[in-house]
Write a protein that holds these residues in place. Structure first.
Motif, PDB file in Angstrom:
ATOM      1  N   ILE A 113       0.816  -1.359  -0.772  1.00  0.00           N
ATOM      2  CA  ILE A 113      -0.352   0.398  -0.375  1.00  0.00           C
ATOM      3  C   ILE A 113       0.880   1.512  -0.328  1.00  0.00           C
ATOM      4  O   ILE A 113       1.588   1.328   0.866  1.00  0.00           O
ATOM      5  N   ARG A 114       0.625   2.024  -0.691  1.00  0.00           N
ATOM      6  CA  ARG A 114       1.317   3.092  -0.894  1.00  0.00           C
ATOM      7  C   ARG A 114       1.258   4.395   0.104  1.00  0.00           C
ATOM      8  O   ARG A 114       0.110   5.194  -0.204  1.00  0.00           O
ATOM      9  N   TYR A 115       2.385   4.558   0.827  1.00  0.00           N
ATOM     10  CA  TYR A 115       1.789   5.589   1.988  1.00  0.00           C
ATOM     11  C   TYR A 115       3.367   6.495   2.371  1.00  0.00           C
ATOM     12  O   TYR A 115       4.452   5.658   2.226  1.00  0.00           O
ATOM     13  N   LYS A 116       3.200   7.729   2.896  1.00  0.00           N
ATOM     14  CA  LYS A 116       3.645   8.208   2.669  1.00  0.00           C
ATOM     15  C   LYS A 116       3.671   9.644   3.945  1.00  0.00           C
ATOM     16  O   LYS A 116       2.832   9.530   4.257  1.00  0.00           O
ATOM     17  N   LYS A 117       4.961   9.438   4.844  1.00  0.00           N
ATOM     18  CA  LYS A 117       4.904  10.085   6.050  1.00  0.00           C
ATOM     19  C   LYS A 117       4.882  11.744   6.148  1.00  0.00           C
ATOM     20  O   LYS A 117       5.884  12.107   5.065  1.00  0.00           O
ATOM     21  N   ILE A 118       3.836  12.609   6.107  1.00  0.00           N
ATOM     22  CA  ILE A 118       4.583  13.934   6.086  1.00  0.00           C
ATOM     23  C   ILE A 118       4.398  14.483   7.695  1.00  0.00           C
ATOM     24  O   ILE A 118       4.018  14.467   7.577  1.00  0.00           O
ATOM     25  N   VAL A 119       5.404  15.037   7.409  1.00  0.00           N
ATOM     26  CA  VAL A 119       5.910  15.364   9.399  1.00  0.00           C
ATOM     27  C   VAL A 119       5.478  16.979   9.150  1.00  0.00           C
ATOM     28  O   VAL A 119       6.423  17.647   8.762  1.00  0.00           O
ATOM     29  N   VAL A 120       4.741  17.403   9.842  1.00  0.00           N
ATOM     30  CA  VAL A 120       4.042  18.610   9.846  1.00  0.00           C
ATOM     31  C   VAL A 120       4.544  19.596  10.842  1.00  0.00           C
ATOM     32  O   VAL A 120       3.960  20.977  11.132  1.00  0.00           O
ATOM     33  N   TYR A 121       4.706  18.573  12.173  1.00  0.00           N
ATOM     34  CA  TYR A 121       5.485  19.769  13.687  1.00  0.00           C
ATOM     35  C   TYR A 121       5.873  18.642  14.146  1.00  0.00           C
ATOM     36  O   TYR A 121       6.302  17.646  13.938  1.00  0.00           O
ATOM     37  N   HIS A 122       7.515  19.568  15.098  1.00  0.00           N
ATOM     38  CA  HIS A 122       7.542  18.900  15.511  1.00  0.00           C
ATOM     39  C   HIS A 122       7.395  18.423  17.613  1.00  0.00           C
ATOM     40  O   HIS A 122       6.647  20.098  18.432  1.00  0.00           O
ATOM     41  N   THR A 123       7.481  17.524  17.941  1.00  0.00           N
ATOM     42  CA  THR A 123       7.321  16.981  19.751  1.00  0.00           C
ATOM     43  C   THR A 123       8.132  17.602  20.316  1.00  0.00           C
ATOM     44  O   THR A 123       9.762  16.159  19.976  1.00  0.00           O
ATOM     45  N   GLU A 124       9.048  18.397  21.262  1.00  0.00           N
ATOM     46  CA  GLU A 124       9.923  18.245  21.991  1.00  0.00           C
ATOM     47  C   GLU A 124       9.252  17.229  23.532  1.00  0.00           C
ATOM     48  O   GLU A 124       8.583  17.829  24.180  1.00  0.00           O
ATOM     49  N   GLU A 125       9.962  16.408  24.450  1.00  0.00           N
ATOM     50  CA  GLU A 125      10.138  15.874  25.244  1.00  0.00           C
ATOM     51  C   GLU A 125      10.701  16.455  26.272  1.00  0.00           C
ATOM     52  O   GLU A 125      11.912  16.893  26.282  1.00  0.00           O
ATOM     53  N   LEU A 126      10.226  17.219  27.739  1.00  0.00           N
ATOM     54  CA  LEU A 126      10.548  18.654  27.908  1.00  0.00           C
ATOM     55  C   LEU A 126      11.248  17.372  29.275  1.00  0.00           C
ATOM     56  O   LEU A 126      12.161  18.364  30.078  1.00  0.00           O
ATOM     57  N   ASN A 127      10.988  15.867  29.468  1.00  0.00           N
ATOM     58  CA  ASN A 127      11.520  15.863  30.396  1.00  0.00           C
ATOM     59  C   ASN A 127      12.115  15.804  32.178  1.00  0.00           C
ATOM     60  O   ASN A 127      13.069  16.237  32.777  1.00  0.00           O
ATOM     61  N   PRO A 128      10.618  16.830  32.483  1.00  0.00           N
ATOM     62  CA  PRO A 128      10.804  17.062  34.116  1.00  0.00           C
ATOM     63  C   PRO A 128      11.200  16.415  34.990  1.00  0.00           C
ATOM     64  O   PRO A 128      11.072  14.984  35.067  1.00  0.00           O
ATOM     65  N   VAL A 129      11.529  17.039  36.220  1.00  0.00           N
ATOM     66  CA  VAL A 129      11.885  16.482  37.170  1.00  0.00           C
ATOM     67  C   VAL A 129      11.152  16.766  38.340  1.00  0.00           C
ATOM     68  O   VAL A 129      10.401  18.107  38.389  1.00  0.00           O
ATOM     69  N   ILE A 130       9.984  15.984  38.660  1.00  0.00           N
ATOM     70  CA  ILE A 130       8.773  15.920  39.287  1.00  0.00           C
ATOM     71  C   ILE A 130       9.896  15.093  41.436  1.00  0.00           C
ATOM     72  O   ILE A 130       9.729  14.377  41.437  1.00  0.00           O
ATOM     73  N   HIS A 131       9.400  16.617  41.928  1.00  0.00           N
ATOM     74  CA  HIS A 131       9.765  16.282  43.813  1.00  0.00           C
ATOM     75  C   HIS A 131       8.383  16.229  44.079  1.00  0.00           C
ATOM     76  O   HIS A 131       8.611  15.065  45.085  1.00  0.00           O
ATOM     77  N   GLU A 132       7.424  15.862  44.090  1.00  0.00           N
ATOM     78  CA  GLU A 132       6.081  16.685  44.948  1.00  0.00           C
ATOM     79  C   GLU A 132       5.866  14.938  44.913  1.00  0.00           C
ATOM     80  O   GLU A 132       6.408  14.258  43.622  1.00  0.00           O
ATOM     81  N   LYS A 133       5.135  14.012  45.945  1.00  0.00           N
ATOM     82  CA  LYS A 133       4.695  13.121  45.487  1.00  0.00           C
ATOM     83  C   LYS A 133       2.922  12.833  45.241  1.00  0.00           C
ATOM     84  O   LYS A 133       2.167  13.715  46.121  1.00  0.00           O
ATOM     85  N   TYR A 134       2.885  11.818  44.461  1.00  0.00           N
ATOM     86  CA  TYR A 134       1.664  12.236  44.323  1.00  0.00           C
ATOM     87  C   TYR A 134       0.928  10.372  44.312  1.00  0.00           C
ATOM     88  O   TYR A 134       2.150   9.647  44.077  1.00  0.00           O
ATOM     89  N   LYS A 135      -0.470  10.401  44.544  1.00  0.00           N
ATOM     90  CA  LYS A 135      -1.213   8.672  44.382  1.00  0.00           C
ATOM     91  C   LYS A 135      -1.161   8.996  43.353  1.00  0.00           C
ATOM     92  O   LYS A 135      -1.077   7.260  42.789  1.00  0.00           O
TER      93      LYS A 135
END
Length: 199
Positions: A113-135
């Motif tokens: 099946i003829r298929y082509k991916k066209i990248v139209v936006y960039h996703t950046e992973e921010l990789n935060p450090v979370i110090h708070e504790k959550y349930k």
């Protein structure tokens, strides 16, 4: 908590004649129209663009721009299976981000099946450090999982996921039970959370 950010990529629009279009995210839809692409939805013409999408949210975003959808599936795997089973003779352009899952890219060419991916936006992973504790923590995308898990543990928390694709990514980081919503939308995930804490 913001764990990713998306930025549209400037792309010169080109002729879409004779192609079916795939959108797997709201960001893909917005970046497509920001780049001034113009689908042909004139069904009296032989060269109209069929539009396939993943998720009701993506469908609603297309509707905001005045376009309907030919087929809406829950996730990329379901869309891939539908195309392989029903659309062997169509040509596809997939408008997506740089971190889009490779399900369609891997599956469709294997079936000729003829298929082509066209990248139209960039996703950046921010990789935060979370110090708070959550349930509990709720994940809405595989890239969000990767970004959070890079510097934070998933242990000791109740884990909720908006869909099977996101849950699959969570499983790369923990053996804990993952509560997955039936449908890939906000109403479904909120209902899942509410019902979990009622019981």
């Amino acid at each position: 908590m913001e764990v990713i950010k998306t930025v549209p990529i400037r792309t010169t629009p080109f002729e879409l004649k004779n192609y079916s279009l795939i959108f797997t995210s709201v960001n893909g839809v917005n970046a497509f129209f920001q780049n001034q692409f113009k689908p042909n939805e004139d069904f009296t013409s032989r060269c109209f663009n069929k539009i396939y999408c993943v998720g009701e949210k993506t469908k609603r975003e297309l509707r905001k721009y005045g376009f309907g959808t030919f087929k809406v599936l829950k996730n990329a795997e379901a869309l891939s299976q539908f195309i392989i089973g029903n659309c062997q003779h169509e040509k596809f352009l997939h408008f997506c981000g740089n971190l889009a899952l490779d399900v369609l890219h891997q599956d469709l060419p294997l079936q000729n099946i003829r298929y082509k991916k066209i990248v139209v936006y960039h996703t950046e992973e921010l990789n935060p450090v979370i110090h708070e504790k959550y349930k509990a923590i709720v994940f809405f995308s595989p890239s969000g999982v990767r970004s959070f898990a890079k510097h934070n543990s998933l242990e000791g928390m109740t884990l909720f996921s908006i869909g099977k694709t996101t849950s699959k990514e969570i499983k790369n980081y923990t053996q804990r039970i993952i509560f997955t919503s039936d449908d890939n939308n906000l109403v479904s995930i909120l209902s899942l959370i509410r019902n979990h804490y009622k019981s």
